[in-house]
Structure formats: structure tokens, C-alpha cells
Scaffold this motif. Structure first.
Motif, PDB file in Angstrom:
ATOM      1  N   ALA A  58      -3.243  10.965  16.295  1.00 50.35           N
ATOM      2  CA  ALA A  58      -2.913  10.014  15.231  1.00 50.35           C
ATOM      3  C   ALA A  58      -1.715  10.510  14.414  1.00 50.35           C
ATOM      4  N   GLU A  59      -1.656  11.794  14.145  1.00 48.26           N
ATOM      5  CA  GLU A  59      -0.531  12.351  13.390  1.00 48.26           C
ATOM      6  C   GLU A  59       0.765  12.278  14.197  1.00 48.26           C
ATOM      7  N   LYS A  60       0.677  12.549  15.491  1.00 51.49           N
ATOM      8  CA  LYS A  60       1.866  12.427  16.349  1.00 51.49           C
ATOM      9  C   LYS A  60       2.368  10.987  16.369  1.00 51.49           C
ATOM     10  N   GLU A  61       1.443  10.046  16.430  1.00 50.76           N
ATOM     11  CA  GLU A  61       1.822   8.642  16.440  1.00 50.76           C
ATOM     12  C   GLU A  61       2.444   8.248  15.100  1.00 50.76           C
ATOM     13  N   MET A  62       1.875   8.776  14.017  1.00 49.51           N
ATOM     14  CA  MET A  62       2.408   8.465  12.695  1.00 49.51           C
ATOM     15  C   MET A  62       3.842   8.965  12.566  1.00 49.51           C
ATOM     16  N   ILE A  63       4.121  10.151  13.051  1.00 50.39           N
ATOM     17  CA  ILE A  63       5.483  10.689  13.009  1.00 50.39           C
ATOM     18  C   ILE A  63       6.430   9.753  13.751  1.00 50.39           C
ATOM     19  N   ARG A  64       5.987   9.294  14.898  1.00 48.42           N
ATOM     20  CA  ARG A  64       6.812   8.370  15.687  1.00 48.42           C
ATOM     21  C   ARG A  64       7.082   7.078  14.910  1.00 48.42           C
ATOM     22  N   TRP A  65       6.041   6.544  14.268  1.00 55.21           N
ATOM     23  CA  TRP A  65       6.170   5.279  13.543  1.00 55.21           C
ATOM     24  C   TRP A  65       7.097   5.405  12.345  1.00 55.21           C
ATOM     25  N   ILE A  66       6.933   6.434  11.551  1.00 51.68           N
ATOM     26  CA  ILE A  66       7.667   6.507  10.279  1.00 51.68           C
ATOM     27  C   ILE A  66       8.987   7.271  10.370  1.00 51.68           C
ATOM     28  N   SER A  67       9.422   7.579  11.563  1.00 52.62           N
ATOM     29  CA  SER A  67      10.702   8.273  11.723  1.00 52.62           C
ATOM     30  C   SER A  67      11.903   7.376  11.435  1.00 52.62           C
ATOM     31  N   SER A  68      11.707   6.082  11.512  1.00 51.86           N
ATOM     32  CA  SER A  68      12.806   5.151  11.236  1.00 51.86           C
ATOM     33  C   SER A  68      12.229   3.824  10.743  1.00 51.86           C
ATOM     34  N   LEU A  98      12.070   9.888  -1.107  1.00 49.38           N
ATOM     35  CA  LEU A  98      11.802  11.319  -1.273  1.00 49.38           C
ATOM     36  C   LEU A  98      10.357  11.637  -0.883  1.00 49.38           C
ATOM     37  N   MET A  99       9.430  10.797  -1.335  1.00 51.55           N
ATOM     38  CA  MET A  99       8.023  11.001  -0.998  1.00 51.55           C
ATOM     39  C   MET A  99       7.821  10.970   0.529  1.00 51.55           C
ATOM     40  N   MET A 100       8.459  10.026   1.204  1.00 57.26           N
ATOM     41  CA  MET A 100       8.333   9.923   2.652  1.00 57.26           C
ATOM     42  C   MET A 100       8.971  11.127   3.348  1.00 57.26           C
ATOM     43  N   LYS A 101      10.085  11.595   2.828  1.00 56.48           N
ATOM     44  CA  LYS A 101      10.753  12.758   3.410  1.00 56.48           C
ATOM     45  C   LYS A 101       9.858  13.996   3.316  1.00 56.48           C
ATOM     46  N   VAL A 102       9.248  14.202   2.164  1.00 54.92           N
ATOM     47  CA  VAL A 102       8.348  15.341   1.967  1.00 54.92           C
ATOM     48  C   VAL A 102       7.129  15.213   2.884  1.00 54.92           C
ATOM     49  N   PHE A 103       6.561  14.009   2.939  1.00 55.33           N
ATOM     50  CA  PHE A 103       5.401  13.770   3.802  1.00 55.33           C
ATOM     51  C   PHE A 103       5.746  14.033   5.263  1.00 55.33           C
ATOM     52  N   MET A 104       6.883  13.512   5.717  1.00 54.49           N
ATOM     53  CA  MET A 104       7.304  13.687   7.104  1.00 54.49           C
ATOM     54  C   MET A 104       7.523  15.158   7.430  1.00 54.49           C
ATOM     55  N   LYS A 105       8.150  15.878   6.512  1.00 53.56           N
ATOM     56  CA  LYS A 105       8.413  17.304   6.719  1.00 53.56           C
ATOM     57  C   LYS A 105       7.097  18.078   6.855  1.00 53.56           C
ATOM     58  N   ALA A 106       6.139  17.776   5.989  1.00 50.77           N
ATOM     59  CA  ALA A 106       4.839  18.450   6.039  1.00 50.77           C
ATOM     60  C   ALA A 106       4.103  18.106   7.339  1.00 50.77           C
ATOM     61  N   VAL A 136       0.854  -1.194   0.000  1.00 54.93           N
ATOM     62  CA  VAL A 136       0.000   0.000   0.000  1.00 54.93           C
ATOM     63  C   VAL A 136       0.887   1.240   0.000  1.00 54.93           C
ATOM     64  N   CYS A 137       0.551   2.171  -0.878  1.00 56.50           N
ATOM     65  CA  CYS A 137       1.278   3.433  -0.938  1.00 56.50           C
ATOM     66  C   CYS A 137       0.302   4.542  -1.296  1.00 56.50           C
ATOM     67  N   ALA A 138       0.252   5.534  -0.447  1.00 54.20           N
ATOM     68  CA  ALA A 138      -0.579   6.724  -0.693  1.00 54.20           C
ATOM     69  C   ALA A 138      -2.030   6.357  -1.028  1.00 54.20           C
ATOM     70  N   GLY A 139      -2.584   5.412  -0.303  1.00 54.77           N
ATOM     71  CA  GLY A 139      -3.991   5.074  -0.456  1.00 54.77           C
ATOM     72  C   GLY A 139      -4.338   4.152  -1.607  1.00 54.77           C
ATOM     73  N   SER A 140      -3.346   3.568  -2.258  1.00 56.97           N
ATOM     74  CA  SER A 140      -3.639   2.611  -3.325  1.00 56.97           C
ATOM     75  C   SER A 140      -2.699   1.411  -3.215  1.00 56.97           C
ATOM     76  N   LEU A 141      -3.061   0.354  -3.923  1.00 50.54           N
ATOM     77  CA  LEU A 141      -2.278  -0.873  -3.906  1.00 50.54           C
ATOM     78  C   LEU A 141      -1.404  -0.911  -5.152  1.00 50.54           C
ATOM     79  N   SER A 142      -0.097  -0.964  -4.950  1.00 49.97           N
ATOM     80  CA  SER A 142       0.853  -0.934  -6.063  1.00 49.97           C
ATOM     81  C   SER A 142       0.630  -2.108  -7.024  1.00 49.97           C
ATOM     82  N   LYS A 143       0.609  -1.806  -8.299  1.00 47.25           N
ATOM     83  CA  LYS A 143       0.475  -2.791  -9.391  1.00 47.25           C
ATOM     84  C   LYS A 143      -0.837  -3.574  -9.358  1.00 47.25           C
ATOM     85  N   PHE A 144      -1.834  -3.049  -8.685  1.00 43.95           N
ATOM     86  CA  PHE A 144      -3.114  -3.744  -8.583  1.00 43.95           C
ATOM     87  C   PHE A 144      -3.832  -3.811  -9.932  1.00 43.95           C
TER      88      PHE A 144
END
Length: 174
Positions: free
Chosen positions: A144-154, A126-134, A52-60
Motif C-alpha cells: 500500500a505504501e509503494k502504491e501511495m508513492i506511485r500515486w502521489i509522485s505527480s 511542503l506537507m506533501m514533500k515531507v510526507f513523500m520524503k518520509a 480530505v487532508c491528513a485524516g480530516s475534512l477541511s473546514k468541516f
């Protein structure tokens, strides 16, 4: 039941789930690029897994474009994402992407994977970096957003064989 498990994986989580499934049900396991060259007419079940990436399933689109010719087969899709299985957004994603009547004969499952920045392609990083920065720049973040930042930081791995159990149970049904 002769089963084909087909997967598209970027960082390895989907491949792991596909291999676990194939090993358990003694299915043939193919990476999507290999499956595109195969005649799948001899299979009774086709299982497709992707990430899953950005709300869709890759190569679906590949799976979807073949559904009509597989109407006589047991069909399953497993979606691998970075969110924990109990995240309410997972159910929203599944309803949004698989809620239509064209998916009436397809069982859909979710398997949490994780993030592996070390194996991600440059575009995804790059997409994740931009998303994280925003997300970090947002002044008033929800919990939920605070938790997401924690999850995707590494990088992290929350995959587990237990999440493929519902797929295995479905494949055992007659």
C-alpha cells in the motif's frame, strides 16, 4: 426540493463535484466564504463538500456548527480525496470522522479527486514533500505504501461524474 450546495476547494476537484451536483439537481451553488453570509433557512436540503487532508475534512467545523439549526433539512456531506474509491482506508476515514450519533441525520459520501500540485498552496506542497520524503525513506514498505508513492509522485485526476451519483440519488429520495 430547494437545495444549497456549499463547497470548500483547494485545487478544484471539490468545486467540480459541487458544480456537477448543483447543475444536475438545479441547486444553488456557493463557495464556503459566500455561504457563510447567506441565510440558508429557506432551503430544504444542504449539501456540503470539502477535501480530505491528513485524516480530516477541511473546514468541516462550519458545517458541524450549523447542524443543530438544520435538523429539519436533508443533510449530505461529500468528501473529496486523492485515494481511489475502493481504497479500504476511505471507509476507515468515513467511520472515524462520521461514525458518531451526532451524524445520524447526515448522509456522507466519498468522491475521488486527485492531486494537482500546480494549484496547491505552499503549505500543502511542503506537507506533501515531507510526507513523500518520509515514505520513500522507510526501509520496508508495504504494498500500500509503494502504491501511495506511485500515486502521489505527480499530479493526477481520477474525478468522474459517476462518483456524485449516490449524492444525487439521496437528494431524490423523499
Amino acid at each position: 426540493m430547494k437545495t444549497a450546495v456549499i463547497y470548500h476547494s483547494q485545487t478544484g476537484f471539490t468545486k467540480r463535484y459541487a458544480q456537477w451536483t448543483a447543475e444536475t439537481v438545479k441547486a444553488d451553488c456557493f463557495e464556503l466564504s459566500e455561504a457563510r453570509e447567506k441565510d440558508l433557512s429557506g432551503y430544504e436540503a444542504v449539501v456540503f463538500g470539502s477535501w480530505v487532508c491528513a485524516g480530516s475534512l477541511s473546514k468541516f467545523g462550519w458545517f458541524k456548527s450549523n447542524m443543530d439549526k438544520w435538523k429539519d433539512k436533508k443533510l449530505a456531506v461529500f468528501c473529496v480525496g486523492a485515494s481511489p474509491a475502493d481504497n479500504p482506508e476511505v471507509q476507515d476515514f468515513l467511520k472515524q470522522n462520521f461514525g458518531g450519533p451526532e451524524f445520524a441525520g447526515v448522509r456522507v459520501f466519498y468522491c475521488p479527486g486527485g492531486f494537482c500540485y500546480e494549484k496547491m498552496g505552499m503549505k500543502s506542497k511542503l506537507m506533501m514533500k515531507v510526507f513523500m520524503k518520509a515514505l520513500k525513506a522507510k526501509k520496508e514498505k508495504t504494498e500500500a505504501e509503494k502504491e501511495m508513492i506511485r500515486w502521489i509522485s505527480s499530479s493526477y485526476d481520477i474525478s468522474d461524474r459517476k462518483y456524485i451519483e449516490p449524492v444525487l440519488e439521496y437528494l431524490k429520495e423523499l
